[in-house]
Design an enzyme around this catalytic site. Structure first.
Site, PDB file in Angstrom:
ATOM      1  N   GLU A  96      -8.753   8.948  -4.201  1.00 29.10           N
ATOM      2  CA  GLU A  96      -8.120   8.399  -5.392  1.00 29.10           C
ATOM      3  C   GLU A  96      -9.405   7.535  -6.296  1.00 29.10           C
ATOM      4  O   GLU A  96      -9.616   7.801  -7.093  1.00 29.10           O
ATOM      5  CB  GLU A  96      -6.855   7.385  -5.113  1.00 29.10           C
ATOM      6  CG  GLU A  96      -6.229   6.655  -6.422  1.00 29.10           C
ATOM      7  CD  GLU A  96      -5.232   5.600  -6.168  1.00 29.10           C
ATOM      8  OE1 GLU A  96      -4.625   6.033  -5.118  1.00 29.10           O
ATOM      9  OE2 GLU A  96      -4.921   4.917  -6.899  1.00 29.10           O
ATOM     10  N   ARG A 117       1.309  -4.862  -3.157  1.00 26.96           N
ATOM     11  CA  ARG A 117       2.228  -3.931  -2.652  1.00 26.96           C
ATOM     12  C   ARG A 117       2.719  -4.415  -1.203  1.00 26.96           C
ATOM     13  O   ARG A 117       3.780  -4.320  -0.790  1.00 26.96           O
ATOM     14  CB  ARG A 117       1.703  -2.594  -2.590  1.00 26.96           C
ATOM     15  CG  ARG A 117       3.034  -1.793  -2.183  1.00 26.96           C
ATOM     16  CD  ARG A 117       2.571  -0.195  -2.537  1.00 26.96           C
ATOM     17  NE  ARG A 117       2.748   0.272  -3.845  1.00 26.96           N
ATOM     18  CZ  ARG A 117       3.908   0.541  -4.564  1.00 26.96           C
ATOM     19  NH1 ARG A 117       5.092   0.655  -3.722  1.00 26.96           N
ATOM     20  NH2 ARG A 117       4.217   0.923  -5.875  1.00 26.96           N
ATOM     21  N   GLU A 133       5.270   8.669  -0.530  1.00 27.19           N
ATOM     22  CA  GLU A 133       4.912   7.530   0.274  1.00 27.19           C
ATOM     23  C   GLU A 133       6.107   7.165   0.996  1.00 27.19           C
ATOM     24  O   GLU A 133       5.986   6.691   2.372  1.00 27.19           O
ATOM     25  CB  GLU A 133       4.151   6.549  -0.452  1.00 27.19           C
ATOM     26  CG  GLU A 133       3.063   7.097  -1.104  1.00 27.19           C
ATOM     27  CD  GLU A 133       2.392   5.906  -1.961  1.00 27.19           C
ATOM     28  OE1 GLU A 133       1.409   5.311  -1.584  1.00 27.19           O
ATOM     29  OE2 GLU A 133       3.083   5.664  -3.027  1.00 27.19           O
TER      30      GLU A 133
END
Ligand SMILES: Cc1cc2nc3c(=O)[nH]c(=O)nc-3n(C[C@H](O)[C@H](O)[C@H](O)COP(=O)(O)OP(=O)(O)OC[C@H]3O[C@@H](n4cnc5c(N)ncnc54)[C@H](O)[C@@H]3O)c2cc1C
Ligand code: FES
Ligand code: FES
Length: 1341
Positions: free
Chosen positions: A814, A892, A1273
């Site tokens: 990423e 997160r 995920e």
């Protein structure tokens, strides 16, 4: 060596896929893989590791065995096999057995149709392992298949679909073999479901085996007749003279001994599985190689009075075959040693290695962790050595291994053969190997144990205990053995033996390899197993007063696990759905067939440009230092080197980074981690570039401090800002309301992505206006484009980044991939030629970072009944030397600190540690799993403290529909209770629990554990601006449709889903729709393919574009209602209608403010629940995954096959994270675990023996395309059920030992941690060294 008068041959003759090749100047250093890929352009076989550890390079090699007069087919690792070793061999690659254009081979078809190929990078290797197996055995057993795959890894699928597809080749043909009265369980479940009469509840198969082509062994490629006749001709010496190395294949034993006498330093090479590693990774060079593999005397097998004599070049596979026959034919008492060797071979490397590695190679490597040497030593094997001067016979005792990797052989001697003896009556022998992973792993401790009793008694006459992994050489516990001679084999002997061993088998606390207390405990625990084994055998012969206690018996059970079985449940499409409408159907990944035939093109498969160069990185060896000077003179002297690239070569800005520009493309004056990229060498070939890169000398001035661990960072307050907090309620009040308060800690180790395809970039300067085209394996084409443009100092519009597919990404491509791409682009700009770089596995692991290690510290207040009132938790993540995405990852983690539990008073604080490690980054779950792992740790502690069942405490604390999370988001369509109930049912939880309780009462040294874990995962990028996507859809005049969208394909099946979306929207069959690639010049400003949201975002963008086109076509459909798609398209075209449209989508109503704890961070949540059962071996710390049931809410699945693939793949990746994968660093931040040899991801054998996966039915999600949900995920965290099942089993073991209450278990639950946590008499004998009194070999970061 002098040239002699051409008594030798110098042309290498081999066949590749049936075609004859004569290679005049074969290069001894060239592996077969490079030869196939670069010289023959056969790119089907892949490079995953270059060390024989992943199987991606597997090919089949066939040759005529002139001794046995048979053709032998064997799978081998093309990355290790020197091309020179293949004289008179026929090589078959994945391209040779079938193709999409011609016809697929059944092994290719079945893996594709059974959904066993996601990113596809492992697929050709797996196909070839299976193909080679079938060439030798057209109807194998499941056990044969499992053995054939011991050397193959897959990071995507979770293995189940591969085994399921290939089970159809066995006699069982895919039947689960578990149903009652001979009725297949799978089929009966399906019948039951369909009989309910409700079509929406019916279950379909994920694939239909009746569609498979039959296997017809008569149709296989034949062994070339010419090779057969060439193989029968007299052998001549072969010589290949390369750039640095000369390869000689002697014609006879005498010729070999003569050559060795002339060249004592010459290196013998047989399988090259050791020498290949030394040359590639340890930088050793052997200028003269002697290849004796074809010499008959070295391959002979002779049966003597005392045993069987094996020539030193006999392969491990052949050794196994011969010993198996002997074991079958001879009385059992005679074959105790043979059985022990077979036991070691069972878990020795993978099939590809065993097929080429020789018995002599294992002995002569003299590795302290060799699996065979302890057995040979304890058995008293005899070695015959030979030189021109004659023969010497040596016993294999403690004088044979004289030092680390050194033997008593003289330089001019070779090992001719080894005699493995028969055993006698009254003699017992066992071998044990303990490793991190059962399959294909090097030993932590390995041993051979031999005892001889006085005739007809249980009195020890002689004893030999030999250990590997306990010193620089294989060692004998001679003192212990001596002290036991003359003693009776009873409990007193056992206790004394353990104390003696604990005294004798010591290790320095700083010993290389670490795990000191564990290794010492193993020496004792394994002896205990031996003791019990022998006691049992003595009892059977009436020579022992007592047999093994019933509750101890499982300690000696070496039985093989059952073959895996599985059930997948999902909702069928409604009965009225059109046949052409592919939404909701389990259609195959669109590239699966190409992946299975090797035709799918990955970045490094792109053919080389004529003037292309290769780049190799030069990285820092220091964690924190000034660069004083860089000396490139030796590097520049390497042939083919073109230039060295450093920061001065960057035309634009050297500052880079995905979120903040706090990194350099190339280090300027300072390095801040081992692996920091300092520069790069560009040369004509990969070999030259890499050789030169190693020759670059950098001198440093060390800087302080060196911060490596989270604890170091806490002590130095080395944190990135901001420090985030989410808080709800009143903690003081919450703790006052609690009956009890407990505090605890958990450390969660990091994880390497281990995508099978490492990072790769090809940069092609276009020659005009600074334009450049990049082919990259990245999840983030737009970021790559932007950062390359910034470094080159050109507008982004001049850079095109193109991504065809990736061989896996998982978050690792990423942001970190752009650093490599930028370096390659800078080099291409400098040399004005195309430049390529595909990182070696060890570089990739060293440089690109992984999942953040986390440390959680918590305080929990709870009622006596288990209700949690207040939680205060502090998270620390190890971010490494740059910010990268660490802030979002910590956010997160905090958003998931509640998991599925409603805690009235809760606070989470997150500190991001700045350390001298390579920057850690996104990884599937993005901090969520670490956040929830801490939650489940305190939940488990509460249950243990209250003496309640963990599942009861979890359920009691669970949210209800409409509750608010700590960040004030309301839980709507909250399906966790449905998932929970269904999971309890399908796993048969209550019965299972009762069975486990009974099992644990009846077994002292193996324990079973059970756990049920829920998960709730927020869907959306927490950086709001990323929640956007674009698509571009063209309709061509022939009616074909080309789609481009912002997402990249990394195996998850995104392109397949997008075609399904377009197919439904345009109402045309998916065969008319094509996706070629992702590129920045078609869809701009794309978000990375991440956060599980790509189907949601790009699906809506594709949908919007298709809707626009459909509207434009509407008039033509109306005018010609009976016409077809092509008619309407043609009509619209002639009417000058624009048949190209773009679509755009942004997720509405998102945004969260940390200051005010308000707003919506997520569009919705995905839910799931898993139940897992495990069995641990309390003496070794190994565990088996016995059962897992998963119920996952994926909304209305767009494609159940892909979604189940994601669920199972994520789950297995989580199993790796929480039970297996361990990154090990030195205190100076040097990563030891840089390849599959030391870093173990789950293998085929790690999947649960029984796996049930159910996609929750009737759970449409109104927040995403066609009522689906994100799936990439969310399921990963469900693997925590395995971790907590292990913890449950350890709790049972501790209870037996009288140790009660909460205890700390860090992740991953490795054998070392499990063993150490099962405290007992053996662990007490080997206490861990006192912390702070020594410098350990490794530190936990
Ligand atoms: C992926 C992988 C997994 C592995 N797993 C295991 C494992 O589970 N357990 C384990 O014990 N090992 C393991 N190994 C190590 C290795 O495979 C074995 O040691 C193997 O037996 C070496 O055999 P070879 O023929 O390939 O040796 P080579 O690499 O060809 O040679 C090894 C050494 O032996 C010397 N040698 C070979 N034959 C002779 C001879 N006749 N006389 C004198 N010297 C000789 C060579 O000169 C060289 O120094 C693994 C290796 C790899 C790459
Ligand atoms: S590339 Fe050969 S085994 Fe990994
Ligand atoms: S499909 Fe196996 S590694 Fe990706």
């Amino acid at each position: 060596m002098e040239e002699i008068n051409k008594t030798y041959q110098d042309d290498l003759i081999l066949f590749v896929n049936g075609k004859k090749i004569v290679e005049k100047n074969a290069e001894p250093e060239l592996p077969l893989l490079t030869y196939l890929r670069k010289k023959l352009c056969l790119t089907g076989a892949k490079l995953g590791c270059a060390e024989g550890g992943c199987g991606a390079c597997t090919v089949m090699v066939s040759k005529f065995d002139s001794d046995r007069k048979i053709i032998v087919h064997k799978a081998l690792n093309a990355c290790l096999a020197p091309v020179c070793s293949l004289h008179l061999c026929a090589v078959t690659t994945v391209e040779g057995i079938g193709s999409v254009a011609r016809k697929l081979h059944p092994v290719q078809e079945r893996i594709a149709k059974a959904h066993g190929s996601q990113c596809g990078f492992c697929t050709p290797g797996i196909v070839m392992s299976m193909y080679a197996l079938l060439r030798n055995n057209a109807q194998p057993t499941m056990r044969d298949i499992e053995e054939a795959f011991q050397g193959n890894l897959c990071r995507c699928t979770g293995y189940r679909p591969i085994l399921e597809g290939y089970k159809t080749f066995t006699k069982q043909k895919g039947c689960c073999l578990r149903g009652e009265a001979g009725v297949c369980h799978v089929i009966s479940v399906q019948k039951e479901e369909t009989q309910s009469g409700d079509s929406t509840n019916s279950v379909q198969q994920l694939f239909n085996p009746s569609e498979f082509m039959p296997l017809d062994p008569t149709q296989e490629i034949i062994f070339p007749p010419e090779l057969m006749s060439l193989s029968k001709q007299p052998v001549r010496e072969l010589r290949f003279i390369g750039e640095r190395v000369q390869w000689i294949q002697p014609s006879s034993l005498a010729n070999l001994l003569q050559l060795k006498a002339e060249n004592p330093a010459a290196k013998l090479v047989v399988g090259n599985t050791e020498v290949g590693i030394e040359m590639k990774f340890k930088n050793l060079l052997y200028p003269v190689i002697l290849a004796p593999a074809y010499i008959p005397e070295l391959n002979s097998i002779q049966y003597t009075e005392n045993g069987i004599v094996f020539g030193a070049c006999v392969t491990l596979t052949l050794l196994g075959d011969v010993l198996h026959t002997a074991v079958d034919e001879l009385p059992s008492y005679q074959t105790e040693v043979f059985q022990a060797v077979l036991q070691q071979l069972r878990w020795f490397a993978g099939q590809q290695i065993r097929n080429v590695a020789a018995i002599g190679g294992n002995i002569m490597t003299a590795s302290p962790i060799s699996d065979l040497n302890p057995v040979f030593m304890a058995a008293g094997c005899k070695l015959t050595l030979m030189s021109k001067e004659g023969i010497r016979v040596l016993p294999m005792d403690d004088k044979f291994f004289i030092d680390y990797r050194k033997t008593a052989l003289k330089p001019e001697e070779i090992l001719l053969c080894i005699e493995i003896p028969y055993t006698k009556k009254g003699q017992y022998f066992s071998a044990f190997k303990q490793s991190s992973r059962k399959e294909d792993d090097i030993a932590i401790v390995t041993c051979g144990m031999n005892v001889v009793f006085l005739e007809g008694s249980n009195i020890v006459q002689d004893m030999h205990l030999s250990y590997g992994g306990m010193g620089p050489t294989t060692v004998l516990a001679s003192a212990t053995s001596r002290r036991l001679v003359g003693r009776q084999w009873d409990d007193t002997l056992m206790q004394d033996a353990c104390s003696f061993l604990a005294e004798e088998m010591t290790l320095s606390p700083c010993a290389p390899g670490g795990m000191v207390a564990y290794r010492r405990t193993l020496t004792v625990s394994l002896f205990f197993k031996f003791f019990l084994t022998v006691q049992h055998k003595l009892a059977q012969e009436d020579l022992s007063a007592e047999d093994v206690r019933a509750d101890y018996a499982s300690a000696i059970d070496l039985s093989h696990m059952d073959s895996p079985t599985s059930i997948q449940l999902f909702q069928a499409v409604p009965s009225g759905q059109k046949v052409d409408d592919m939404i909701g159907r389990p259609i195959m990944h669109l590239s699966a067939m190409k992946q299975a035939t090797g035709e799918a093109v990955y970045c490094d498969d792109i053919p080389c440009y004529e003037n292309e160069l290769y780049l190799a990185l030069v990285t820092s060896s220091k964690p924190h230092a000034y660069i004083k000077s860089i000396d490139t003179s030796d590097a520049m002297a390497v042939p083919g080197v073109v230039t060295f690239v450093c920061d001065q070569d960057i035309p634009g800005s050297n500052k880079t980074g995905p979120a903040v520009y706090d990194e350099t493309v190339l280090a300027e004056d300072k390095v801040t981690c081992v692996g920091h990229i300092v520069g790069a060498v560009v040369a004509d070939t990969q070999a030259h570039a890499q050789r030169a890169a190693k020759a670059v000398r950098i001198s440093y001035e060390d800087l302080q401090p060196v911060i490596v661990t989270i604890q170091d960072a806490i002590a130095s307050e080395s944190f990135y800002q901001p420090i985030r907090t989410i808080e709800r309620g009143d903690l003081t009040q919450g703790f006052q309301e609690a009956d009890n308060i407990l505090q605890g800690e958990i450390h969660i180790g990091g994880q390497e992505h281990f995508y099978l395809e490492t990072n790769c970039t090809v940069a092609v300067p276009r020659g005009e206006d600074g334009e450049m085209e990049l082919f990259v394996s990245t999840q983030s084409a737009a970021k790559t484009q932007a950062l390359v443009a910034k470094a080159l100092g050109v507008p982004a519009s001049h850079i095109v980044c193109r991504v065809k597919r990736m061989g896996g990404g998982f978050g690792g491509k990423e942001s970190r991939s752009s650093i490599l791409s930028t370096v390659v682009a800078v080099a291409a700009h400098k040399v004005k030629r195309p430049v390529r770089c595909m990182l070696d596995r060890e570089e990739d692991m060293l440089v690109t970072g992984g999942r953040h290690p986390f440390f959680g510290r918590y305080k929990v207040g709870f009622k006596r009944n288990g209700k949690v009132m207040a939680v205060d938790v502090t998270y620390y993540s190890n971010a490494g030397n740059s910010a990268d995405l660490s802030l979002s990852i910590m956010e997160r983690a905090l958003f998931h600190m509640d998991n599925c539990y409603n805690i009235p008073h809760i606070r989470g604080t997150g500190y991001i540690c700045r350390t001298n490690l390579p920057s850690n980054t996104a990884f599937r779950g993005f901090g969520g799993p670490q956040g929830m792992m801490v939650t489940e740790s305190w939940m488990n502690d509460v249950a243990l403290a209250c003496g309640l069942a963990a599942e009861q405490v979890r359920e009691m604390n669970m949210y209800k529909q409409g509750d608010l999370t700590p960040f004030h988001q309301r839980l709507e369509q909250f399906t966790i209770h449905r998932c929970w109930q269904e999971c309890l049912t399908i796993s048969d939880f209550c019965q299972r629990k009762a069975n486990i309780e009974l099992y644990n009462k009846q077994h002292r040294w193996t324990k079973r554990g059970l756990s049920i874990i829920p998960t709730k995962f927020g869907i959306s990028f927490t950086a709001v601006f990323l929640n956007q996507a674009g698509a571009l859809v063209h309709i061509y005049t022939d009616g074909s449709v080309l789609i481009t969208h912002g997402g990249t394909e990394m195996g998850q099946g995104l392109h397949t889903k997008m075609v399904q979306v377009a197919s439904r929207t345009l109402e045309i069959p998916s065969t008319k729709i094509h996706i070629s690639e992702t590129s920045t010049n078609t869809v701009p400003n794309t978000s990375p393919t991440a956060a599980s949201a790509s189907s949601d975002l790009n699906g809506m963008a594709v949908y919007n574009a298709c809707k626009t086109l459909l509207q434009r076509l509407e008039p033509y459909k109306a005018r010609n209602p009976t016409g077809c798609w092509e008619n309407w398209v043609t009509a619209a075209y002639f009417d000058r209608v624009n048949l190209s449209a773009n679509g755009f989508y942004k997720t509405p109503d998102l945004g969260y403010n940390f200051e005010t704890n308000s707003g919506h961070p997520f569009n919705y949540f995905s839910y799931g629940v898993a139940v897992s059962e495990v069995e641990i071996d309390c003496l070794t710390g190994s565990h088996k995954n016995l059962h897992t049931s998963i119920v996952m809410d994926v909304g209305k699945s767009l494609n159940p096959a892909l979604d189940i693939g994601q669920v199972e793949g994520a789950f297995m990746q989580g199993v790796g994270l929480f039970t297996l994968e361990e990154l090990r660093y030195s205190s100076q931040g040097y990563l030891y675990t840089r390849g599959p040899g030391m870093y173990k991801i789950p293998a085929f054998g790690d999947i649960p023996t029984e796996l049930k996966v159910s996609l929750l039915r009737d759970a449409p999600n109104d927040k995403a395309i066609f009522s689906s949900k994100a799936v990439g995920e969310p399921p990963l965290f469900l693997a925590a059920s395995v971790f907590y099942a292990i913890k449950d089993a350890i709790t049972a073991a501790r209870t037996d030992a009288g140790v009660l209450g909460p205890f700390r278990l860090d992740s991953p639950a490795t054998p070392e941690r499990i063993r150490n946590a099962c405290q007992d008499t053996f662990t007490k004998l080997c206490p861990p060294p006192e912390p702070g009194t020594y410098a350990p070999w490794d530190v936990r970061v």
